[in-house]
Design a protein around this motif. Structure first.
Motif, PDB file in Angstrom:
ATOM      1  N   CYS A 105       0.816  -1.210   0.000  1.00 30.61           N
ATOM      2  CA  CYS A 105       0.000   0.000   0.000  1.00 30.61           C
ATOM      3  C   CYS A 105       0.848   1.257   0.000  1.00 30.61           C
ATOM      4  CB  CYS A 105      -0.917   0.022   1.203  1.00 30.61           C
ATOM      5  SG  CYS A 105      -0.054   0.207   2.767  1.00 30.61           S
ATOM      6  N   CYS A 107       2.031   2.794   2.454  1.00 27.23           N
ATOM      7  CA  CYS A 107       1.840   3.679   3.606  1.00 27.23           C
ATOM      8  C   CYS A 107       3.157   3.859   4.345  1.00 27.23           C
ATOM      9  CB  CYS A 107       0.797   3.113   4.554  1.00 27.23           C
ATOM     10  SG  CYS A 107      -0.866   3.196   3.916  1.00 27.23           S
TER      11      CYS A 107
ATOM     12  N   CYS B 124      -8.884   0.032   2.295  1.00 30.73           N
ATOM     13  CA  CYS B 124      -8.220   1.128   1.573  1.00 30.73           C
ATOM     14  C   CYS B 124      -6.773   0.813   1.176  1.00 30.73           C
ATOM     15  CB  CYS B 124      -8.298   2.407   2.382  1.00 30.73           C
ATOM     16  SG  CYS B 124      -9.970   2.789   2.930  1.00 30.73           S
ATOM     17  N   PRO B 125      -6.009   0.073   1.994  1.00 34.19           N
ATOM     18  CA  PRO B 125      -4.631  -0.186   1.573  1.00 34.19           C
ATOM     19  C   PRO B 125      -4.505  -0.928   0.242  1.00 34.19           C
ATOM     20  CG  PRO B 125      -4.885  -0.750   3.871  1.00 34.19           C
ATOM     21  CD  PRO B 125      -6.238  -0.384   3.366  1.00 34.19           C
ATOM     22  N   CYS B 127      -6.910  -0.857  -2.089  1.00 32.97           N
ATOM     23  CA  CYS B 127      -7.831  -0.263  -3.052  1.00 32.97           C
ATOM     24  C   CYS B 127      -7.122   0.865  -3.786  1.00 32.97           C
ATOM     25  CB  CYS B 127      -9.046   0.269  -2.313  1.00 32.97           C
ATOM     26  SG  CYS B 127     -10.165   1.232  -3.330  1.00 32.97           S
ATOM     27  N   GLN B 129      -8.470   3.412  -5.188  1.00 29.87           N
ATOM     28  CA  GLN B 129      -9.122   4.714  -5.081  1.00 29.87           C
ATOM     29  C   GLN B 129      -8.571   5.504  -3.898  1.00 29.87           C
ATOM     30  OE1 GLN B 129     -11.248   5.102  -7.510  1.00 29.87           O
ATOM     31  NE2 GLN B 129     -12.408   6.938  -7.096  1.00 29.87           N
ATOM     32  N   SER B 130      -7.832   4.819  -3.046  1.00 26.85           N
ATOM     33  CA  SER B 130      -7.405   5.456  -1.805  1.00 26.85           C
ATOM     34  C   SER B 130      -6.843   6.842  -2.071  1.00 26.85           C
ATOM     35  CB  SER B 130      -6.320   4.614  -1.149  1.00 26.85           C
ATOM     36  OG  SER B 130      -5.303   4.386  -2.079  1.00 26.85           O
ATOM     37  N   GLY B 131      -7.379   7.796  -1.357  1.00 27.23           N
ATOM     38  CA  GLY B 131      -6.939   9.158  -1.572  1.00 27.23           C
ATOM     39  C   GLY B 131      -7.809   9.928  -2.536  1.00 27.23           C
ATOM     40  N   CYS B 133     -11.196   8.919  -2.827  1.00 28.23           N
ATOM     41  CA  CYS B 133     -12.457   8.210  -2.612  1.00 28.23           C
ATOM     42  C   CYS B 133     -13.448   9.095  -1.876  1.00 28.23           C
ATOM     43  CB  CYS B 133     -12.170   6.954  -1.808  1.00 28.23           C
ATOM     44  SG  CYS B 133     -13.633   6.031  -1.383  1.00 28.23           S
ATOM     45  N   GLN B 136     -14.179   8.097   1.799  1.00 30.48           N
ATOM     46  CA  GLN B 136     -13.226   8.613   2.792  1.00 30.48           C
ATOM     47  C   GLN B 136     -13.487  10.080   3.068  1.00 30.48           C
ATOM     48  OE1 GLN B 136      -9.312   8.079   1.181  1.00 30.48           O
ATOM     49  NE2 GLN B 136      -9.119   5.999   1.957  1.00 30.48           N
ATOM     50  N   ARG B 172     -17.068  -3.105  -2.796  1.00 26.53           N
ATOM     51  CA  ARG B 172     -16.782  -1.688  -2.618  1.00 26.53           C
ATOM     52  C   ARG B 172     -17.829  -0.792  -3.269  1.00 26.53           C
ATOM     53  NH1 ARG B 172     -10.818  -2.399  -4.659  1.00 26.53           N
ATOM     54  NH2 ARG B 172      -9.887  -3.407  -2.862  1.00 26.53           N
ATOM     55  N   ARG B 238       0.358   4.987  -6.260  1.00 28.21           N
ATOM     56  CA  ARG B 238      -0.555   5.504  -5.248  1.00 28.21           C
ATOM     57  C   ARG B 238      -0.805   6.959  -5.581  1.00 28.21           C
ATOM     58  NH1 ARG B 238      -2.675   2.317  -1.179  1.00 28.21           N
ATOM     59  NH2 ARG B 238      -3.775   1.884  -3.074  1.00 28.21           N
TER      60      ARG B 238
END
Ligand code: SF4
Ligand code: SF4
Ligand code: SF4
Ligand code: SF4
Ligand code: FES
Lengths: 220, 543
Positions: A105, A107, B124-125, B127, B129-131, B133, B136, B172, B238
């Protein structure tokens, strides 16, 4: 003839003041007495350490800084026990099937202030139960030389995939290359109690414990 | 213009416009999932509920509800105003609408969020779309509750292939039906629909069909959550690492406005996203256009070459000079490119008209191709109109070949590697032989192509992603792109290289800044008197 001019010393700031000023005395100016005083301190420690070693009277290394005892240990035969929350070198935790829990991910590499984590995400190959909905790290590299061991990566990881519980600290390798830890090495490192797994399991898609549904068109 | 008020702000509207759209045009976002400015409105997500004061002299509609009162430990009857979906209520003169200022609305938004997230996996990790979405974003703005449902969420199919380019994750999906409506209303290919009810609701492709065609990527872009992902982009980057440049698609003469997303750390372009422009592309782009971001890296020319071997820029320029010494102006021709920006073409035209004294101006570009009535234009060059604007009588590529074969042209300075001959074997063969007869061919190009391969001296130009430029689309709209990544290799903006070539040949081509180029062409719109007649540089129109 032009002479090189050095930049002037900047003026002291207005609020600067002298903290302490020791007037030179004849004793300090001659300096030999001070040297002998210093040697005396060193010799006192030397004899006390030797005596305690011979008589096997070594104090507990944890309390030694408090106790008036020996202040050195014979590393690496002897090691100080690290505190519970010591941050050792990283490891990547594994699932029961040996696959990395990391889902790439990014992160951790986002949180990393030293920018020493490089990850390349990828999709599981055809036929893998996780194919399609989960990512995995094709490459996962930590430059342990740049790492400042802040532990932000561990905090940031939503999957408990990266941990700093190996109890290892960086040993003096002889080349920089050896400090570049790659995925296989990170996965192979065990925690202090020898485990490769996480202490924090959960059921995940693909595991037998996971109550998912299956339909005819789910396969691909 | 009539107006209504939203949270005390006065908002003008066109008669018939919905509340949400009028507010959207004023830059006020009423939270929404199912509404999209370019699609019809089913009002099925209920996120956009607002409280509308009843018309004067009328009682508003009230609902009887039971509300938990913790003090007495029991439910208490209460009345609440009926909220209305702002995505479907047309605005009316003097209407008073309350959103953020109404407690009822706030409660409703929170409720909708909780409902949508009941079964939503918070993965989310993994997915993409994270960021980006909406779930969120709105959770932070309107949710912020503790999850109350303690049951295992319902699991639905994941990673369903809708077609060659799109993967669907039913868990989702928030069932906003935007993707269905897009395929239905814009792409005119209604292959998507919804099946089952409630918890088991899911989107599916009509049996026996696939989600294919020229507009599949748009379904991903209208999806407010990460339910649809494109095979092309998923898991590659990302989004929070990406920076965005306002760009214009180079795929055809429509010139769709787009966002070019790139990662500055790796100097790499990752994707195209449509940028709203009602006059050009509304909210859409086509699939070919969306994957054309790859041309920022594929088939690029990044090194100067002399007769095929890599050299330094200086050496290449010196070589160009040696070719052009003591050459009569009549045998020199320049070739503009509909693939390059107005700035690049202006520079070359200026060199031709003011310095070389040549009147033989030709143009190249890619051959025509597929077109439809939605967006895609048959002219595959982004700047054909621009070239015509600069030099109205440019001659097509095939007449360049004629003139070379007849010996009227022996020295050529050309922009752009691509020609119509790249796509056709017959024309390609002819072009190859013709170009071999040239005594000098200096090519300034960003991409591989026939001209670039035949060049005696090749100078690598920056691509559209690496330099700001102006493009004129088929409707004649001038559009400026922003620079995204840094020029790769030794490449430089083509207008600059043209100036360098001019200087190497001993002319005072003094433009060194983009600003100067733009100022000069707008202040001196002289078009050299090109003698030919073809109305279009499209050589493919000739045999
Ligand atoms: S411990 Fe800190 S510096 Fe080291 S990898 Fe983790 S986040 Fe980066
Ligand atoms: S280690 Fe954790 S935070 Fe880092 S990429 Fe993997 S899952 Fe994400
Ligand atoms: S896939 Fe996306 S766009 Fe389609 S209904 Fe689900 S959430 Fe909406
Ligand atoms: S229609 Fe043309 S300009 Fe628009 S996205 Fe497609 S190729 Fe690009
Ligand atoms: S946006 Fe109005 S109900 Fe979905």
């Amino acid at each position: 003839m032009a002479t090189a001019t050095f930049p002037k010393k900047p003026p002291s700031p207005n609020n600067a003041y002298v903290v302490a000023h020791v007037e030179p005395t004849p004793a300090t100016q001659v300096y030999l007495p001070e040297i002998f005083k210093g040697l005396a301190v060193a010799m006192r420690h030397f004899f006390r350490n030797t005596k305690e070693m011979v008589r096997n009277e070594r104090p507990d290394p944890v309390t030694e800084s408090i106790a008036q005892g020996i202040t050195t240990i014979s590393y690496p035969e002897q090691k100080r026990p690290y505190p519970e929350r010591f941050r050792g070198l990283h490891r990547l935790t594994q699932r029961d099937d040996g696959s990395p829990r990391c889902v790439a991910c990014l992160c951790c590499s986002t949180a990393c202030p030293a920018q020493c984590i490089f990850i390349e995400a990828g999709e599981y190959p055809e036929g893998d139960p996780r194919r399609g909905y989960e990512r995995y790290p094709v490459k996962f590299v930590i430059d342990e030389l740049r790492c400042i061991f802040c532990g932000y990566c561990v905090e940031a990881c939503p999957c408990d995939a990266i941990r700093m519980d190996t109890g290892l600290h960086a040993v003096p390798y002889d080349s920089r290359e050896q400090f570049i830890y790659r995925k296989d090495l990170l996965l192979a490192q065990a925690s202090r109690d020898g485990s490769h797994l996480t202490a924090n399991p959960r059921h995940e898609p693909g595991d037998e414990t996971h109550p998912g549904v299956t339909r005819e068109h789910m396969t691909h | 213009m009539p107006t209504f008020t939203y949270d005390g702000k006065t908002i003008p509207f066109e008669p018939g416009e919905t509340i949400i759209k009028a507010a959207y045009r004023q830059g006020i976002e009423i939270p929404h999932y199912c509404w999209h400015p370019g699609l019809s409105s089913p009002a099925n997500c209920r996120m956009c509920l607002v409280e509308i004061a009843p018309p004067p002299g009328q009682r508003g509609m009230m609902l009887d509800v039971l509300e938990w009162d913790a003090a007495i430990g029991d439910y208490k009857p209460r009345q609440k105003p009926k909220l209305q979906p702002s995505c479907q209520i047309p605005a009316a003169e003097g209407m008073q609408v309350k959103g953020d200022t109404s407690d009822n609305v706030k409660e409703a938004r929170k409720g909708v969020q909780e409902f949508l997230l009941l079964n939503h996996p918070v993965d989310c990790p993994i997915c993409d779309q994270s960021g980006e979405c909406k779930l969120q974003d709105y959770w932070v703005e309107h949710g912020q509750y503790q999850k109350r449902m303690r049951d295992e969420p319902i699991h639905k199919p994941k990673a369903v292939r809708f077609g060659p380019s799109i993967v669907y994750d039913a868990e989702r999906c928030v069932m906003c039906t935007r993707c269905i409506r897009f395929m239905d209303e814009v792409a005119k290919d209604p292959v998507l629909d919804m099946r089952e009810r409630g918890n088991l609701n899911e989107i599916f492709v009509a049996p026996g069909k696939e989600l294919t065609g020229h507009y599949t990527f748009m379904t991903e872009h209208v999806c407010p959550v990460g339910a649809l992902t494109t095979v092309d982009f998923r898991f590659k980057a990302r989004v929070w690492f990406l920076r965005t440049a306002k760009s214009v698609c180079q795929g055809c003469a429509t010139g769709c406005n787009s966002h070019l997303d790139y990662d500055p750390r790796y100097n790499k372009v990752y994707r195209y996203r449509p940028r709203d422009n009602e006059q050009v592309n509304a909210y859409w782009m086509c699939d070919e256009g969306m994957v054309s971001y790859k041309r920022a890296h594929e088939g690029r020319l990044i090194e100067p070459r002399v007769k095929g071997s890599v050299v330094a820029v200086k050496k290449a320029l010196a070589e160009a000079k040696s070719y052009f010494e003591a050459v009569p102006g009549e045998t020199v021709a320049v070739v503009l490119s509909a693939q390059h920006s107005l700035e690049d073409n202006w520079a070359l035209r200026e060199l031709a008209g003011a310095y070389l004294g040549t009147r033989a101006i030709y143009a190249t570009g890619l051959a025509e191709g597929y077109h439809d009535a939605i967006l895609i234009h048959e002219d595959k060059n982004p700047n054909t109109r621009g070239v015509l604007e600069l030099a109205s009588g440019v001659r097509p590529f095939s007449s360049l070949l004629d003139d070379i074969e007849a010996g009227r042209v022996t020295h050529v300075i050309a922009l752009g590697g691509e020609t119509p001959a790249d796509a056709s074997a017959e024309l390609g063969e002819r072009a190859k032989h013709a170009l071999e007869r040239l005594q000098a061919l200096v090519v300034i190009a960003a991409h591989e192509g026939l001209l670039a391969h035949a060049a005696h001296v090749l100078l690598p130009a920056a691509s559209w992603a690496e330099a700001s430029g102006t493009y004129v689309n088929a409707k004649g709209i001038h559009q400026v792109t922003e620079k995204a990544i840094e020029p790769q290799g030794a490449s430089e903006p083509a207008w600059k290289l043209v100036a360098d070539v001019g200087q190497a040949l001993g002319y005072d081509t003094s433009w060194t800044k983009l600003k100067q180029v733009r100022a000069r062409w707008t202040s001196a719109p002289t078009v050299p008197d090109a003698t030919a007649v073809s109305p279009s540089p499209q050589a493919s129109q000739t045999p």
